[in-house]
Design an enzyme around this catalytic site. Structure first.
Site, PDB file in Angstrom:
ATOM      1  CE  LYS A 159      -0.328   1.806   4.485  1.00 26.94           C
ATOM      2  NZ  LYS A 159      -0.956   2.431   5.558  1.00 26.94           N
ATOM      3  CG  ASP A 188      -4.841  -3.760   4.924  1.00 30.24           C
ATOM      4  OD1 ASP A 188      -4.116  -3.745   5.937  1.00 30.24           O
ATOM      5  OD2 ASP A 188      -5.833  -3.044   4.810  1.00 30.24           O
ATOM      6  CG  HIS A 189       0.691  -4.324   7.770  1.00 27.42           C
ATOM      7  ND1 HIS A 189       0.735  -3.046   7.276  1.00 27.42           N
ATOM      8  CD2 HIS A 189       0.625  -4.199   9.116  1.00 27.42           C
ATOM      9  CE1 HIS A 189       0.698  -2.195   8.275  1.00 27.42           C
ATOM     10  NE2 HIS A 189       0.633  -2.864   9.408  1.00 27.42           N
ATOM     11  CG  HIS A 251      -4.455  -0.477   7.927  1.00 28.65           C
ATOM     12  ND1 HIS A 251      -3.946  -1.407   7.055  1.00 28.65           N
ATOM     13  CD2 HIS A 251      -3.451   0.396   8.163  1.00 28.65           C
ATOM     14  CE1 HIS A 251      -2.690  -1.104   6.772  1.00 28.65           C
ATOM     15  NE2 HIS A 251      -2.371  -0.004   7.437  1.00 28.65           N
TER      16      HIS A 251
HETATM   17  P1  NAP Z   1      11.980   3.892   1.513  1.00 31.98           P
HETATM   18  O1  NAP Z   1      12.662   3.598   2.796  1.00 31.98           O
HETATM   19  O2  NAP Z   1      11.957   5.284   0.990  1.00 31.98           O
HETATM   20  O3  NAP Z   1      12.639   2.931   0.418  1.00 31.98           O
HETATM   21  C1  NAP Z   1      12.414   3.087  -0.958  1.00 31.98           C
HETATM   22  C2  NAP Z   1      13.168   1.996  -1.676  1.00 31.98           C
HETATM   23  O4  NAP Z   1      12.966   2.149  -3.074  1.00 31.98           O
HETATM   24  C3  NAP Z   1      14.672   2.039  -1.453  1.00 31.98           C
HETATM   25  O5  NAP Z   1      15.164   0.727  -1.457  1.00 31.98           O
HETATM   26  C4  NAP Z   1      15.164   2.800  -2.664  1.00 31.98           C
HETATM   27  O6  NAP Z   1      16.508   2.475  -2.879  1.00 31.98           O
HETATM   28  C5  NAP Z   1      14.244   2.231  -3.725  1.00 31.98           C
HETATM   29  N1  NAP Z   1      14.086   3.102  -4.887  1.00 31.98           N
HETATM   30  C6  NAP Z   1      13.720   4.401  -4.910  1.00 31.98           C
HETATM   31  N2  NAP Z   1      13.698   4.855  -6.172  1.00 31.98           N
HETATM   32  C7  NAP Z   1      14.058   3.821  -6.972  1.00 31.98           C
HETATM   33  C8  NAP Z   1      14.231   3.653  -8.358  1.00 31.98           C
HETATM   34  N3  NAP Z   1      14.031   4.655  -9.223  1.00 31.98           N
HETATM   35  N4  NAP Z   1      14.606   2.450  -8.804  1.00 31.98           N
HETATM   36  C9  NAP Z   1      14.818   1.418  -7.969  1.00 31.98           C
HETATM   37  N5  NAP Z   1      14.667   1.511  -6.646  1.00 31.98           N
HETATM   38  C10 NAP Z   1      14.297   2.693  -6.146  1.00 31.98           C
HETATM   39  O7  NAP Z   1      10.459   3.414   1.522  1.00 31.98           O
HETATM   40  P2  NAP Z   1       9.788   2.316   2.481  1.00 31.98           P
HETATM   41  O8  NAP Z   1       9.444   2.946   3.770  1.00 31.98           O
HETATM   42  O9  NAP Z   1      10.610   1.077   2.496  1.00 31.98           O
HETATM   43  O10 NAP Z   1       8.405   2.069   1.735  1.00 31.98           O
HETATM   44  C11 NAP Z   1       8.296   1.343   0.539  1.00 31.98           C
HETATM   45  C12 NAP Z   1       6.816   1.284   0.142  1.00 31.98           C
HETATM   46  O11 NAP Z   1       6.094   0.597   1.143  1.00 31.98           O
HETATM   47  C13 NAP Z   1       6.175   2.672   0.027  1.00 31.98           C
HETATM   48  O12 NAP Z   1       5.183   2.649  -0.968  1.00 31.98           O
HETATM   49  C14 NAP Z   1       5.516   2.856   1.373  1.00 31.98           C
HETATM   50  O13 NAP Z   1       4.424   3.735   1.322  1.00 31.98           O
HETATM   51  C15 NAP Z   1       5.074   1.433   1.665  1.00 31.98           C
HETATM   52  N6  NAP Z   1       4.942   1.147   3.098  1.00 31.98           N
HETATM   53  C16 NAP Z   1       5.980   1.337   3.951  1.00 31.98           C
HETATM   54  C17 NAP Z   1       5.823   1.041   5.286  1.00 31.98           C
HETATM   55  C18 NAP Z   1       6.946   1.200   6.273  1.00 31.98           C
HETATM   56  O14 NAP Z   1       6.726   0.882   7.439  1.00 31.98           O
HETATM   57  N7  NAP Z   1       8.103   1.660   5.865  1.00 31.98           N
HETATM   58  C19 NAP Z   1       4.603   0.551   5.756  1.00 31.98           C
HETATM   59  C20 NAP Z   1       3.562   0.344   4.855  1.00 31.98           C
HETATM   60  C21 NAP Z   1       3.739   0.644   3.516  1.00 31.98           C
HETATM   61  P3  NAP Z   1      17.554   3.426  -3.703  1.00 31.98           P
HETATM   62  O15 NAP Z   1      17.366   4.812  -3.187  1.00 31.98           O
HETATM   63  O16 NAP Z   1      18.888   2.834  -3.427  1.00 31.98           O
HETATM   64  O17 NAP Z   1      17.166   3.285  -5.114  1.00 31.98           O
END
Ligand code: NAP
Length: 500
Positions: A159, A188-189, A251
């Protein structure tokens, strides 16, 4: 089609060798991957549920060797698994890890990934898109162009799935052009949480609930998902999203569906998802005329949360100082079906609230006639409380006679602490969801029509708020939201569970 609907924890006992797979983790260096996904996969591996020839391939733009990626993953797993991290198990798990540098928007980078996957077309191939959703379309287009999506492939989507019905449909169209609906695993975890599964067990494993689970027996239902945290480092994302899209659309509505759905014929994916869809379609629309009465929205100001000072939302990094984004929502939802006509479902979620808690409270009707005189006439009704987090328990509040000579009734709780009762570690949500996706079980994932029906209900609320000159009402960090939230439920003669 895989018809095994058991969670991976149960299914494992009967499987001599777990199935092998390639998991391609886009966003492999991100917060979600490091904090949740890799530790969850480690746990599955430690439990003997990951084949030793499976592969987990991290994908991101960072220039990392496989060795460097594994070192990052190890640090994250050590940190997040605590005492469950074992060096010996890690050595085995580490051997599954790989890394390919791919910029999601650069076609030529995908050739490197194709080379790594070559020759393993026959095994389950999972593409987990844990990146910002605006990269989903580019990733799908490039995966198709390089021809590495095969009939054994599954696409897992994190999501948020769009920011309204239209954008969700666009994402669904893009992914749907590449694979069939049965290959798409929308996460949806909350659906992976043990207590949410227990909701199903409670409702459909115990005959005595069914006659009570309806209008005439239940007065109202409350679903609260409260966070103590503010926007942390995600101010920019949150300011574009808000609580309605971030929490309610997925959720809270999923919890509502599981509480309100008719008994499905089986536990198979489509049987359950068909029933959830009927609930979403029966939600009474909230348009401009109703939004001001049936919804309350708020935005946190400075205050004290858990004995710590918290700054206001408008001071957070990445947030527009004139933002009208809501960090709190309360909604009165009504389901127009025979079972639920006249039973309000109050939904509430917010940031910087006094406790981090997710809880469902089902309040039953009062006895039709009390034989106990005096003040016992106003006995509080029976209440079923299902706590999803931080701890997982179920309590049923009943009235009992207090010891002593007089006939004095007092409420007492029949309590079931799930951790204590089963003395087993519950699976983390992502452990279960990853296990189910590997096993090909779609029950806990959202189908396209569910996601779009949820947006159909949410979008008019959003539009009504946008048309309203008043923004969200201010509330102090550490309070239970703006006074309009209490007023919303008080109009029907009720109070939030924590206000009783
Ligand atoms: P994040 O920490 O910002 O990580 C983003 C990831 O995407 C990094 O590995 C980044 O690595 C990679 N990335 C960014 N641009 C890229 C590109 N052009 N090509 C390839 N890789 C790319 O985000 P996150 O918190 O892990 O969240 C990821 C997704 O899950 C989001 O949609 C978020 O809304 C969702 N989400 C997150 C959480 C949470 O707890 N974190 C919970 C629910 C949902 P590089 O910069 O090295 O490319």
């Amino acid at each position: 089609m895989n018809t095994d609907t058991r969670p991976p924890s149960q299914a494992a006992g009967s499987r001599a060798t777990p199935p092998t797979f390639d998991l391609i983790l886009f966003g492999g260096t991100g917060d979600l991957a490091m904090r949740k996904l890799l530790p969850a996969l480690y746990r599955r591996f430690a439990a003997g549920q990951v084949a030793h020839d499976a592969r987990i391939i991290g994908i991101a733009r960072s220039a990392l060797s496989a060795e460097e990626y594994a070192t990052r993953a190890e640090a994250a797993c050590r940190q997040h698994l605590g005492a469950d991290f074992q060096d010996e198990t890690w050595a085995g798990f580490r051997a599954l890890l790989g890394y390919v540098r791919v910029d999601a928007t650069t076609s030529t980078d995908y050739q490197n990934l194709a080379a790594v996957l070559k020759g393993r077309e026959a095994i389950t191939r999972l593409f987990f898109l844990s990146t910002a959703p605006d990269l989903f379309a580019a990733i799908c287009k490039e995966l198709a162009a390089v021809d590495i999506v095969c009939p054994t492939s599954r696409i897992m989507l994190e999501k948020p799935l769009g920011e309204d019905g239209e954008s969700a449909a666009r994402i669904n169209d893009t992914v749907g052009a590449m694979v069939s609906e049965r290959q798409i695993y929308r996460i949806d975890h909350y659906l992976g949480k043990e207590t949410v599964q227990n909701l199903m067990a409670l409702r459909f494993g115990n005959a005595f609930f069914e006659p009570l689970w309806r209008r005439g027996q239940i007065r109202h239902v409350q679903i609260t998902v409260a966070e103590q945290l503010g926007v942390e480092k995600r101010g920019d994302f949150y300011d574009r999203t808000g609580a309605l899209r971030d929490m309610v659309q997925n959720h809270l509505l999923q919890l509502l569906c599981i509480l309100a759905m008719e008994p499905p014929a089986t536990n198979a994916a489509d049987a359950v998802r068909d029933e959830k869809l009927k609930v979403l379609r029966a939600l009474r629309p909230i348009g401009e005329a109703e939004a001001l009465i049936k919804t309350a929205r708020g935005q946190y100001r400075a205050g004290i949360v858990g004995a710590m000072k918290a700054q206001g939302y408008l001071e957070e990094a990445g947030v527009d100082p004139a933002s009208r984004t809501e960090t709190f929502v309360a909604i009165k939802a009504e389901i127009d079906t025979w079972r639920w006509a006249g039973v309000p479902f109050y939904l509430r979620t917010g940031k910087r609230l006094p406790q981090a808690v997710a809880e469902i409270v089902v309040t039953f009707d009062q006895v039709p006639h009390s034989i106990f005189t005096g003040r016992f006439n106003s006995d509080p009704p029976n209440r079923l409380v299902i706590r999803l987090q931080p701890d997982e328990f179920i309590t049923l509040r009943i009235l009992a006679k207090a010891p002593g000579e007089s006939m004095r009734l007092k409420p007492v709780d029949l309590a079931l602490d799930l951790g204590e009762s089963f003395k087993a570690r519950p699976l983390e949500a992502y452990e279960r969801l990853l296990g189910d996706a590997i096993a090909g079980n779609l029950t806990l994932f959202m189908r396209r029509d569910e996601v779009e029906a949820a947006w159909n209900w949410i979008d008019p609320i959003r539009a009504a708020w946008d048309a309203d000159d008043d923004g969200p009402k201010a509330y102090a960090s550490g309070s239970w939201g703006p006074s309009t939230s209490s007023a919303l439920i008080a109009r029907d003669g009720f109070a939030w569970h924590d206000e009783l």
